[in-house]
Design a protein around this motif. Structure first.
Motif, mmCIF file in Angstrom:
data_model
loop_
_atom_site.group_PDB
_atom_site.id
_atom_site.type_symbol
_atom_site.label_atom_id
_atom_site.label_comp_id
_atom_site.label_asym_id
_atom_site.label_seq_id
_atom_site.Cartn_x
_atom_site.Cartn_y
_atom_site.Cartn_z
ATOM 1 N N VAL A 1 -15.918 2.365 7.445
ATOM 2 C CA VAL A 1 -15.003 3.387 7.943
ATOM 3 C C VAL A 1 -13.554 3.128 7.545
ATOM 4 C CG1 VAL A 1 -16.532 4.102 9.823
ATOM 5 C CG2 VAL A 1 -14.764 2.390 10.284
ATOM 6 N N VAL A 2 -13.197 1.862 7.392
ATOM 7 C CA VAL A 2 -11.833 1.562 6.922
ATOM 8 C C VAL A 2 -11.663 2.093 5.496
ATOM 9 C CG1 VAL A 2 -10.301 -0.319 6.167
ATOM 10 C CG2 VAL A 2 -11.312 -0.390 8.456
ATOM 11 N N ALA A 3 -12.644 1.838 4.645
ATOM 12 C CA ALA A 3 -12.572 2.299 3.256
ATOM 13 C C ALA A 3 -12.565 3.826 3.186
ATOM 14 C CB ALA A 3 -13.746 1.733 2.467
ATOM 15 N N LEU A 4 -13.443 4.452 3.970
ATOM 16 C CA LEU A 4 -13.533 5.922 3.925
ATOM 17 C C LEU A 4 -12.263 6.564 4.491
ATOM 18 C CD1 LEU A 4 -15.206 8.394 3.216
ATOM 19 C CD2 LEU A 4 -16.322 8.244 5.433
ATOM 20 N N TYR A 5 -11.737 5.970 5.527
ATOM 21 C CA TYR A 5 -10.511 6.490 6.145
ATOM 22 C C TYR A 5 -9.349 6.440 5.146
ATOM 23 C CZ TYR A 5 -6.842 6.763 9.799
ATOM 24 O OH TYR A 5 -5.765 7.100 10.578
ATOM 25 N N GLU A 6 -9.214 5.322 4.449
ATOM 26 C CA GLU A 6 -8.145 5.209 3.443
ATOM 27 C C GLU A 6 -8.326 6.278 2.359
ATOM 28 O OE1 GLU A 6 -5.439 3.563 3.389
ATOM 29 O OE2 GLU A 6 -5.628 1.557 4.249
ATOM 30 N N ALA A 7 -9.574 6.505 1.959
ATOM 31 C CA ALA A 7 -9.846 7.497 0.907
ATOM 32 C C ALA A 7 -9.524 8.909 1.409
ATOM 33 C CB ALA A 7 -11.301 7.408 0.463
ATOM 34 N N GLY B 1 2.335 6.686 8.732
ATOM 35 C CA GLY B 1 1.939 5.280 8.804
ATOM 36 C C GLY B 1 1.188 4.807 7.572
ATOM 37 N N PHE B 2 1.223 5.638 6.518
ATOM 38 C CA PHE B 2 0.534 5.273 5.274
ATOM 39 C C PHE B 2 1.530 5.325 4.107
ATOM 40 C CE2 PHE B 2 -2.781 6.432 8.163
ATOM 41 C CZ PHE B 2 -3.774 5.508 7.882
ATOM 42 N N GLY B 3 1.025 5.192 2.884
ATOM 43 C CA GLY B 3 1.909 5.329 1.733
ATOM 44 C C GLY B 3 2.599 4.043 1.320
ATOM 45 N N ALA B 4 2.008 2.904 1.670
ATOM 46 C CA ALA B 4 2.625 1.630 1.295
ATOM 47 C C ALA B 4 1.916 0.988 0.108
ATOM 48 C CB ALA B 4 2.615 0.682 2.480
ATOM 49 N N GLY B 5 1.046 1.758 -0.527
ATOM 50 C CA GLY B 5 0.345 1.211 -1.694
ATOM 51 C C GLY B 5 -0.754 0.249 -1.323
ATOM 52 N N MET B 6 -1.400 0.501 -0.206
ATOM 53 C CA MET B 6 -2.490 -0.391 0.222
ATOM 54 C C MET B 6 -3.834 0.307 0.270
ATOM 55 S SD MET B 6 -0.608 -2.472 3.279
ATOM 56 C CE MET B 6 -1.923 -3.643 3.573
ATOM 57 N N GLY B 7 -3.852 1.611 0.019
ATOM 58 C CA GLY B 7 -5.072 2.396 0.173
ATOM 59 C C GLY B 7 -6.202 1.946 -0.735
ATOM 60 N N LEU B 8 -5.983 2.044 -2.047
ATOM 61 C CA LEU B 8 -7.048 1.652 -2.979
ATOM 62 C C LEU B 8 -7.392 0.163 -2.863
ATOM 63 C CD1 LEU B 8 -6.162 3.898 -6.041
ATOM 64 C CD2 LEU B 8 -8.365 3.866 -4.866
ATOM 65 N N PRO B 9 -6.388 -0.735 -2.745
ATOM 66 C CA PRO B 9 -6.750 -2.151 -2.537
ATOM 67 C C PRO B 9 -7.572 -2.367 -1.263
ATOM 68 C CG PRO B 9 -4.450 -1.985 -3.200
ATOM 69 C CD PRO B 9 -4.938 -0.581 -2.977
ATOM 70 N N ASN B 10 -7.245 -1.653 -0.195
ATOM 71 C CA ASN B 10 -8.034 -1.779 1.046
ATOM 72 C C ASN B 10 -9.468 -1.295 0.841
ATOM 73 O OD1 ASN B 10 -6.279 -2.989 2.762
ATOM 74 N ND2 ASN B 10 -5.881 -1.191 4.053
ATOM 75 N N MET B 11 -9.619 -0.227 0.062
ATOM 76 C CA MET B 11 -10.977 0.278 -0.224
ATOM 77 C C MET B 11 -11.763 -0.792 -0.977
ATOM 78 S SD MET B 11 -10.302 4.182 -1.447
ATOM 79 C CE MET B 11 -8.696 4.792 -0.982
ATOM 80 N N LYS C 1 -11.406 -3.978 -1.072
ATOM 81 C CA LYS C 1 -11.728 -5.158 -0.263
ATOM 82 C C LYS C 1 -12.939 -4.919 0.640
ATOM 83 C CE LYS C 1 -7.025 -6.769 0.019
ATOM 84 N NZ LYS C 1 -5.793 -6.492 0.746
ATOM 85 N N ASN C 2 -13.182 -3.664 0.992
ATOM 86 C CA ASN C 2 -14.192 -3.390 2.014
ATOM 87 C C ASN C 2 -15.530 -2.880 1.502
ATOM 88 O OD1 ASN C 2 -13.082 -3.860 4.832
ATOM 89 N ND2 ASN C 2 -11.381 -2.790 3.866
ATOM 90 N N VAL C 3 -15.600 -2.526 0.233
ATOM 91 C CA VAL C 3 -16.861 -1.966 -0.256
ATOM 92 C C VAL C 3 -17.529 -2.906 -1.264
ATOM 93 C CG1 VAL C 3 -16.070 0.411 0.104
ATOM 94 C CG2 VAL C 3 -15.774 -0.651 -2.140
ATOM 95 N N ASP C 4 -18.810 -2.685 -1.500
ATOM 96 C CA ASP C 4 -19.521 -3.498 -2.482
ATOM 97 C C ASP C 4 -19.357 -2.934 -3.886
ATOM 98 O OD1 ASP C 4 -20.685 -5.467 -0.691
ATOM 99 O OD2 ASP C 4 -21.807 -3.786 0.137
ATOM 100 N N LYS C 5 -19.241 -1.612 -3.963
ATOM 101 C CA LYS C 5 -19.021 -0.980 -5.278
ATOM 102 C C LYS C 5 -17.944 0.082 -5.133
ATOM 103 C CE LYS C 5 -23.637 -1.174 -7.235
ATOM 104 N NZ LYS C 5 -24.821 -0.340 -7.463
ATOM 105 N N LEU C 6 -16.990 0.083 -6.067
ATOM 106 C CA LEU C 6 -15.938 1.118 -6.056
ATOM 107 C C LEU C 6 -15.763 1.629 -7.472
ATOM 108 C CD1 LEU C 6 -13.441 2.571 -4.663
ATOM 109 C CD2 LEU C 6 -12.090 0.625 -5.416
ATOM 110 N N ASN C 7 -15.784 2.938 -7.591
ATOM 111 C CA ASN C 7 -15.556 3.533 -8.898
ATOM 112 C C ASN C 7 -14.565 4.687 -8.740
ATOM 113 O OD1 ASN C 7 -15.892 3.997 -11.642
ATOM 114 N ND2 ASN C 7 -17.498 5.516 -11.274
ATOM 115 N N VAL C 8 -13.441 4.574 -9.435
ATOM 116 C CA VAL C 8 -12.418 5.624 -9.350
ATOM 117 C C VAL C 8 -12.306 6.292 -10.709
ATOM 118 C CG1 VAL C 8 -10.002 6.147 -8.799
ATOM 119 C CG2 VAL C 8 -11.134 4.218 -7.667
ATOM 120 N N VAL D 1 -21.610 0.715 0.129
ATOM 121 C CA VAL D 1 -21.643 -0.486 0.976
ATOM 122 C C VAL D 1 -23.101 -0.760 1.351
ATOM 123 C CG1 VAL D 1 -20.929 -1.519 3.171
ATOM 124 C CG2 VAL D 1 -19.337 -0.050 1.921
ATOM 125 N N ASN D 2 -23.530 -2.005 1.120
ATOM 126 C CA ASN D 2 -24.885 -2.412 1.508
ATOM 127 C C ASN D 2 -24.888 -2.819 2.977
ATOM 128 O OD1 ASN D 2 -25.792 -2.125 -1.185
ATOM 129 N ND2 ASN D 2 -24.881 -4.113 -1.658
#
Lengths: 113, 137
Positions: B40-46, B101-111, B113-120, B134-135
């Motif tokens: 949910v952290v990854a999805l929320y950031e996305a 409370g967002f916009g500090a350039g942490m969104g994609l890095p946070n995603m 860190k939290n998922v097993d596979k990320l493709n942008v 995420v497994n």
């Protein structure tokens, strides 16, 4: 310390979670930046100057049960409704972030890092 | 199980609704709470990214027995340099995004860190698609 002690120290308002005021808090984390809050693995008291829906949603995602809003900002009904749905404790106080943190640190609340 | 949500440009009040709903579903399915939090952290950031930067989009969620797949696809300006966007601290967010409370350039890095596979994938002037997996085990 208990949430009730925090409320007394800060002369804070309890918006939701009145029934949870005897729960013990040992650590706090202060930030207005929700992406930072989302990196936490522990679940401290969140002290924040951000007062909008994202404050509550972030707590929900980060599994934080307690939020203290500083600088005399008042949460909206919509925020409180969502907080109640998630069984969260929402407090607010009139002090600045620095003063709030100072009072709580002096009283023995520990930093997360 | 398939779920779909619509993202509306600038709709900050509802940012996180999809994540919140996915959280409830995963809890009902008794997925490990640590894994639920990562999802949910990854999805929320996305979600926040799509609302903040794009002109609308979709969240597609597929939950299997052992994993969750999430796609957040937006129509928007796209990302000219994905490698740069992945760097912590790099941000092109508008002031109103920072007010949320967002916009500090942490969104994609946070995603990441939290998922097993990320493709942008992104095309400038067309949009961006973020795929995450995420497994559960």
């Amino acid at each position: 310390m208990t949430l009730r002690e925090i409320v007394n120290l800060l002369d804070a308002t309890v918006h939701t979670g009145e029934n949870r005021l005897d729960e013990e808090i040992t650590q706090a984390f202060a930030s207005d930046l929700m992406s930072e809050v989302l990196t936490l693995t522990d679940t401290p008291l969140l002290i924040t100057g951000l007062c909008n829906m994202q404050t509550i949603r972030t707590c929900d995602m980060a599994t934080l049960d307690y939020a203290l809003i500083v600088r005399n900002k008042k949460p909206t009904d919509e925020m409180l409704e969502l907080a109640e749905d998630n069984d969260m404790v929402i407090l607010s106080c009139r002090y600045s972030m620095f003063r709030t943190c100072g009072i709580l640190y002096q009283a023995g609340l520990k930093p997360l890092y | 199980m398939h779920q779909e949500y619509t993202i509306i440009e600038g709709d900050f009040v509802n940012a996180g609704k999809a994540s919140s709903s996915v959280k409830k579903t995963l809890k009902q399915l008794n997925v490990d709470p640590t894994v639920v939090k990562r999802v949910v952290v990854a999805l929320y950031e996305a979600e926040v990214n799509a609302i903040a930067h794009a002109y609308g989009g979709k969240v597609l969620v597929d939950i299997d027995e052992d994993k969750i797949n999430m796609v957040v696809a937006d129509k928007g300006p796209g990302i000219p340099d994905i490698a740069m966007a992945m760097q912590e601290g790099y941000s092109t967010a508008r002031p109103e995004v920072r007010d949320m409370g967002f916009g500090a350039g942490m969104g994609l890095p946070n995603m990441q860190k939290n998922v097993d596979k990320l493709n942008v994938t992104s095309e400038v002037g067309v949009g961006t698609t973020v795929e995450m997996e995420v497994n559960f085990n």
